[in-house]
Design an enzyme around this catalytic site. Structure first.
Site, PDB file in Angstrom:
ATOM      1  N   HIS A  38      -0.624  11.312   5.368  1.00 57.54           N
ATOM      2  CA  HIS A  38      -1.488  10.008   4.519  1.00 57.54           C
ATOM      3  C   HIS A  38      -2.799  10.053   4.344  1.00 57.54           C
ATOM      4  CE1 HIS A  38       2.274   9.887   1.369  1.00 57.54           C
ATOM      5  NE2 HIS A  38       2.761  10.356   2.593  1.00 57.54           N
ATOM      6  N   LYS A  43      -5.202  -3.843  -3.727  1.00 54.16           N
ATOM      7  CA  LYS A  43      -5.024  -2.700  -2.645  1.00 54.16           C
ATOM      8  C   LYS A  43      -4.251  -3.887  -0.921  1.00 54.16           C
ATOM      9  CE  LYS A  43      -8.098  -1.439  -4.268  1.00 54.16           C
ATOM     10  NZ  LYS A  43      -8.469   0.542  -4.874  1.00 54.16           N
ATOM     11  N   ARG A  44      -4.288  -2.878  -0.929  1.00 54.22           N
ATOM     12  CA  ARG A  44      -3.666  -4.223   1.042  1.00 54.22           C
ATOM     13  C   ARG A  44      -5.800  -3.821   1.800  1.00 54.22           C
ATOM     14  NH1 ARG A  44      -0.032  -3.563   4.412  1.00 54.22           N
ATOM     15  NH2 ARG A  44      -0.954  -3.952   6.084  1.00 54.22           N
ATOM     16  N   LYS A  69     -11.883   0.378   2.275  1.00 57.74           N
ATOM     17  CA  LYS A  69     -11.511   0.565   0.992  1.00 57.74           C
ATOM     18  C   LYS A  69     -12.474  -0.942   0.627  1.00 57.74           C
ATOM     19  CE  LYS A  69      -6.714   0.628   1.221  1.00 57.74           C
ATOM     20  NZ  LYS A  69      -6.267   1.451   0.201  1.00 57.74           N
ATOM     21  N   THR A 120      -3.095   5.357  -5.227  1.00 58.04           N
ATOM     22  CA  THR A 120      -2.766   5.288  -6.378  1.00 58.04           C
ATOM     23  C   THR A 120      -2.545   4.189  -7.364  1.00 58.04           C
ATOM     24  OG1 THR A 120      -0.765   4.806  -5.093  1.00 58.04           O
ATOM     25  CG2 THR A 120      -0.703   7.310  -5.351  1.00 58.04           C
ATOM     26  N   LYS A 179      -2.676   4.103 -11.659  1.00 55.34           N
ATOM     27  CA  LYS A 179      -1.570   3.537 -12.530  1.00 55.34           C
ATOM     28  C   LYS A 179      -2.655   2.460 -13.258  1.00 55.34           C
ATOM     29  CE  LYS A 179       1.193   2.749  -8.385  1.00 55.34           C
ATOM     30  NZ  LYS A 179       0.991   2.167  -6.695  1.00 55.34           N
TER      31      LYS A 179
HETATM   32  C1  26Q Z   1       2.492   4.199  11.822  1.00 57.05           C
HETATM   33  C2  26Q Z   1       2.647   3.719  13.628  1.00 57.05           C
HETATM   34  C3  26Q Z   1       2.358   2.037  13.300  1.00 57.05           C
HETATM   35  C4  26Q Z   1       2.810   1.426  12.700  1.00 57.05           C
HETATM   36  C5  26Q Z   1       2.254   1.626  11.528  1.00 57.05           C
HETATM   37  C6  26Q Z   1       2.413   2.784  10.861  1.00 57.05           C
HETATM   38  C7  26Q Z   1       1.847   2.949   9.363  1.00 57.05           C
HETATM   39  C8  26Q Z   1       2.629   2.457   8.198  1.00 57.05           C
HETATM   40  C9  26Q Z   1       1.945   2.456   7.319  1.00 57.05           C
HETATM   41  C10 26Q Z   1       0.763   4.110   9.327  1.00 57.05           C
HETATM   42  C11 26Q Z   1       0.881   4.297   7.658  1.00 57.05           C
HETATM   43  C12 26Q Z   1       1.376   3.785   6.751  1.00 57.05           C
HETATM   44  C13 26Q Z   1       0.630   3.497   5.422  1.00 57.05           C
HETATM   45  C14 26Q Z   1      -0.388   4.384   5.560  1.00 57.05           C
HETATM   46  C15 26Q Z   1      -0.498   4.472   3.628  1.00 57.05           C
HETATM   47  O1  26Q Z   1       0.691   3.881   2.366  1.00 57.05           O
HETATM   48  N1  26Q Z   1      -1.210   5.254   2.878  1.00 57.05           N
HETATM   49  C16 26Q Z   1      -1.449   5.643   1.813  1.00 57.05           C
HETATM   50  O2  26Q Z   1      -0.364   6.577   1.126  1.00 57.05           O
HETATM   51  C17 26Q Z   1      -0.796   6.526   0.066  1.00 57.05           C
HETATM   52  C18 26Q Z   1      -0.267   7.682  -0.521  1.00 57.05           C
HETATM   53  O3  26Q Z   1      -0.180   8.977  -0.432  1.00 57.05           O
HETATM   54  C19 26Q Z   1      -2.237   7.363  -0.801  1.00 57.05           C
HETATM   55  O4  26Q Z   1      -2.099   7.319  -1.823  1.00 57.05           O
HETATM   56  C20 26Q Z   1      -3.365   6.192   0.279  1.00 57.05           C
HETATM   57  O5  26Q Z   1      -5.174   7.172  -0.013  1.00 57.05           O
HETATM   58  C21 26Q Z   1      -2.732   6.459   1.427  1.00 57.05           C
HETATM   59  O6  26Q Z   1      -3.771   5.010   2.440  1.00 57.05           O
END
Ligand code: 26Q
Length: 816
Positions: free
Chosen positions: A362, A554-555, A560, A661, A665
């Site tokens: 991702h 968004k986050r 972003k 995403t 939406k």
């Molecule tokens: C990993 C290890 C330690 C701590 C945190 C994490 C961690 C947690 C969550 C790393 C990444 C995430 C989340 C990532 C995320 O939400 N990515 C998004 O995924 C969406 C679905 O595919 C995409 O549409 C977005 O572009 C992407 O940023």
């Protein structure tokens, strides 16, 4: 799969008397109260159970059908799920919405006020967690046997409050009032080991953990729409062994020591890490990941053995999808189970392991690729490290055989990153241990294979594919935007589009129809009034339902580019004071959470609130420009904002957003996108048409080029009069003193090319405003966005995964 067939205890009709009788009965037997004395919370809980029971019956029949068919099953492993509120969805999926509303009306209550007691389990950070929920929804809707595995965090993603303009985090104790959608399954607990040592036992390696923790699964039901299938998501909660409590300590008055071990064990599922990248190195996070993986794999093996005895059949019955690398420990764990516990030889086991897993990536950001210190890995999971080393040895031998003497290539492909601190590369582990690797949008999958994972793509090109993300049309159109859904169903003569979203194309011929346009605008206006009511209550700010509703939700992340949007706002403020007609009346809505430790973007949140305070109080721009920061963005808030949006901000630097995403939406709800050629924006623009998408900015190759050449953001910035004015206003304290640090980030390195894209963005915003000035033109664009984005249904995404990776068939569940 082991639920008995046969009749349920209570009738499960959905007629009004049945529903009312069940509700009254649940009030009495579950809440110990009656219609006369029930609180709204009591009514909510009983209503939830009444709807839930109807799903339980479908679940029982689903389990029976799956048991009989012994089918191939998808297991989705994800550290995050953002399921959203359940009540409205479950009423819709069981066809009891109207009945429930009528029954409540008879009690003098509205469904809205009761449904407001529903709490969303916020067990994820953002896109990745919501994608997991949308895919489960689409899997059940497609009648595909599937189980989602995850962690039942006691505390979900923090609740965001704004104090003096700054983000303040509060715990999200989502189950505090009881969670009616959960079914704890005490009889399926698993035991998970940590630490300890590895011994040789008659020629076999044997791990003796020093610490064990129990994993207790809790089910949530995942119904399909328009079908009888109800799949499950199984969330693991850490529990201490019942003899972990130290009575001796307690008797001696050391009560804190007495519970120490209990607390240590149960901490594993205590809280979701509130970071969506780079929080690596925390021991508890790695423990969480192994906890999820170990519990889930044992459960998958247990389910396999219910109907099968020969390991040779395992890969026919099982595909495990890894949602990013967070569950990548499943690769060495399955290998360990097969070799150490079930006695398979290494090569047979490795062939099974590799054919079982598939991995979804991702991200593209190299800094977001997970790595763990070897030292920590060795301490926590000594046997797994041995297995990782053995996998790596065989892997690097293969590389040497195919590309002899290329030591540099071997170094790049290794599962171990060498250096002062050696680290395990989780993405490499996931690629080596999977038969398929996918990105989440066309551009992302291509760039993955060309850059981030290029060496692997050269080694195994056949493993790499694309599956573009999608969203649930049930949740993000039908439930979030009932007005628009009703208008669409009215024109399409039914609601078949809910499971066949390409049908929305039939709206295209109506794009210029004045009567249809007028109804379309009326829906949008009503949705804006709903949002305005909420915004007023939450922030005190008034929103004009006739102004352009411009949303950046968004986050928070530098890539972003919330700051680019804010610079536009400041430039507009400046311009509007000179000429009130330089822009259309506009409401800018920001929403999103920042990782608590991500200082740079928390400062941007402060600056947004500072700018909002000044702009909203400035009589010179009253009625022209309003800025709102809506706190605590989550699925529920997205369901409120999305239907009201006119303009969707998708302005990440090209090459950084894997897919996005929210873009889907918003387009589905008739928002026009202003965006870069990034992630799924590209596919969105291809589908809705260039005329109906406001494009700006550098594309990914050019962005890379600018970064390589002598880019001087400071010089460029002061040469643009609008940008210079905005920067001067901020630096000069127009919005409060001391925001210079926020600007330093873009005037120094400008990692995300905010300055380079500013002029193009401003011009694009002016083009959007020009289109808005012509309501017929804008409405046409809006309608065509909805009509042409059927591709972005999660149902299509699931169909793609099924064709390209999973090779699973539906199993129909017979109606009662
Ligand atoms: C990993 C290890 C330690 C701590 C945190 C994490 C961690 C947690 C969550 C790393 C990444 C995430 C989340 C990532 C995320 O939400 N990515 C998004 O995924 C969406 C679905 O595919 C995409 O549409 C977005 O572009 C992407 O940023």
């Amino acid at each position: 799969m082991n639920l008995p067939p046969g009749p349920p205890l209570r009738a499960i009709g959905a007629t009004e008397p049945d529903f009312e009788r069940d509700l009254v009965s649940n009030l009495y037997f579950q809440r110990g109260t009656t219609m006369e004395s029930a609180s709204v919370q009591d009514v909510y809980q009983s209503l939830a159970v009444t709807v839930r029971d109807r799903l339980v019956d479908r679940r029982a029949r689903t389990a029976t059908a799956h048991y009989a068919a012994n089918p191939r099953c998808v297991y989705y492993l994800s550290a995050e799920y953002m399921l959203g509120r359940q009540l409205r969805q479950n009423l819709l999926y069981t066809g009891t919405e109207d009945v429930a509303a009528d029954v409540l009306k008879g009690l003098g209550l509205s469904l809205d006020e009761v449904a407001d007691f529903d709490v969303e389990p916020g067990l994820g950070n953002g896109g990745l967690g919501r994608l997991a929920a949308c895919l489960l929804d689409a899997l059940a809707t497609a009648d595909i046997p599937a189980v989602g595995y995850g962690i039942r965090y006691d505390l979900g993603l923090f609740r965001q409050t704004i104090v003096d303009g700054a983000q303040v985090e509060r715990p999200d104790d989502w189950a505090f009032d009881g969670s009616p959608w959960e079914f704890p399954q005490q009889d399926d607990r698993q035991s998970v080991g940590f630490y300890g040592r590895v011994e040789d036992e008659d020629g076999r390696r044997h791990w003796i953990p020093a610490e064990t923790v129990l994993g207790e699964p809790s089910h949530m039901l995942v119904p399909g729409y328009g079908t009888q299938t109800v799949n499950i998501v199984r969330l693991w909660r850490a529990r201490a062994d019942s003899d972990a409590f130290d009575l001796a300590d307690f008797a001696a008055g050391r009560s804190a020591e007495a519970v120490q071990e209990v607390v240590r064990s149960e901490n594993i599922s205590k809280v979701l890490y509130p970071a969506d990248s780079t929080e690596f190195g925390r021991e508890l996070r790695l423990k969480q990941q192994y906890f999820l993986v170990s519990c889930s794999l044992r459960d998958i093996v247990r389910r396999f053995h219910l109907r099968n005895s020969d390991w040779a059949a395992f890969t026919d019955k099982t595909v495990i999808q890894l949602n990013d690398t967070h569950p990548a420990l499943a690769v060495p764990e399955l290998q360990r189970l097969l070799v150490d516990e079930y006695g398979l030889d290494w090569d047979t086991a490795w062939s099974i392991t590799r054919r079982t897993f598939a991995y979804t990536c991702h991200t593209l950001l190299p800094e977001a690729l997970e790595t763990w210190p070897v030292e920590l890995f060795a301490r926590l999971l000594p046997r797994h490290l041995e297995i990782v080393y053995a996998i790596n040895q065989a892997h690097l031998d293969e590389v040497e055989a195919r590309f002899p003497g290329d030591g540099e290539l071997r170094r790049r492909l290794s599962l171990i990153q060498e250096g002062p601190e050696r680290r395990v590369r989780m993405a490499h582990l996931a690629v080596v241990g999977s038969h398929a690797v996918n990105g989440v949008a066309e551009l992302h999958s291509r760039l993955l294979a060309e850059t981030t994972l290029a060496d692997f793509a050269r080694l195994w090109p056949e493993r790499f594919r694309n599956v573009t993300n999608g969203v649930s049309p049930r949740r993000f159109l039908r439930l979030a935007n009932p007005r628009l859904a009703a208008l669409i169903s009215d024109r399409l003569g039914g609601d078949g589009w809910l499971t066949d979203l390409e049908q929305l194309r039939e709206l295209a011929p109506l794009a210029d129809d004045p009567e249809f346009q007028q109804r379309w605008r009326a829906v949008k206006r009503d949705n804006k009034l709903d949002l305005a009511g909420y915004a007023r209550a939450a922030t005190g700010i008034r929103i004009d339902p006739d102004a352009l509703c411009d949303v950046h939700v968004k986050r928070f992340h530098e890539y972003k580019r919330q700051l680019l949007k804010l610079l536009h706002v400041v430039a507009l403020h400046h311009r509007l004071r000179a000429d009130p007609h330089t822009d259309v009346p506009r409401t800018v809505i920001f929403a999103g959470k920042a990782a608590p430790s991500y200082h740079a973007v928390k400062r941007i949140i402060q600056l947004i609130n500072a700018v909002a305070a000044v702009v909203n109080a400035d009589p010179a721009v009253a009625g022209r420009l309003t800025v709102v920061f809506l706190p605590d963005y989550n699925v529920t808030r997205a369901e409120l904002i999305t239907p009201a949006a006119d303009l969707s901000e998708q302005i990440s630097l090209a090459g950084k957003e894997a897919s996005g995403t929210g873009n889907m939406k918003l387009a589905l709800n008739g928002a026009v996108t202003i965006g870069t050629l990034d992630g799924a924006n590209i596919e969105l623009r291809d589908r809705v048409g260039a005329d109906n998408f406001v494009l700006f900015g550098l594309d990914a190759p050019r962005a890379a080029e600018v970064r390589r050449g002598g880019y001087r953001p400071d010089q460029l910035a002061w040469s643009d009069p609008d940008l210079a004015a905005a920067l001067e206003a901020i630096r000069g304290g127009r919005y409060g003193a001391g925001f210079g640090d926020v600007l330093d980030a873009i005037l120094g390195r400008d990692e995300y090319l905010t300055v380079a894209d500013f002029r193009s963005y401003l011009d694009a915003q002016d083009a959007a405003a020009a289109a808005w000035r012509d309501p017929a033109r804008w409405t046409r664009m809006s309608i065509l966005n909805t009509a042409r984005c059927g591709f972005f249904s999660a149902d299509r995404t699931v169909a793609d995964y099924s064709d390209r990776i999973w090779r699973v068939d539906p199993i129909r569940v017979p109606p009662r």
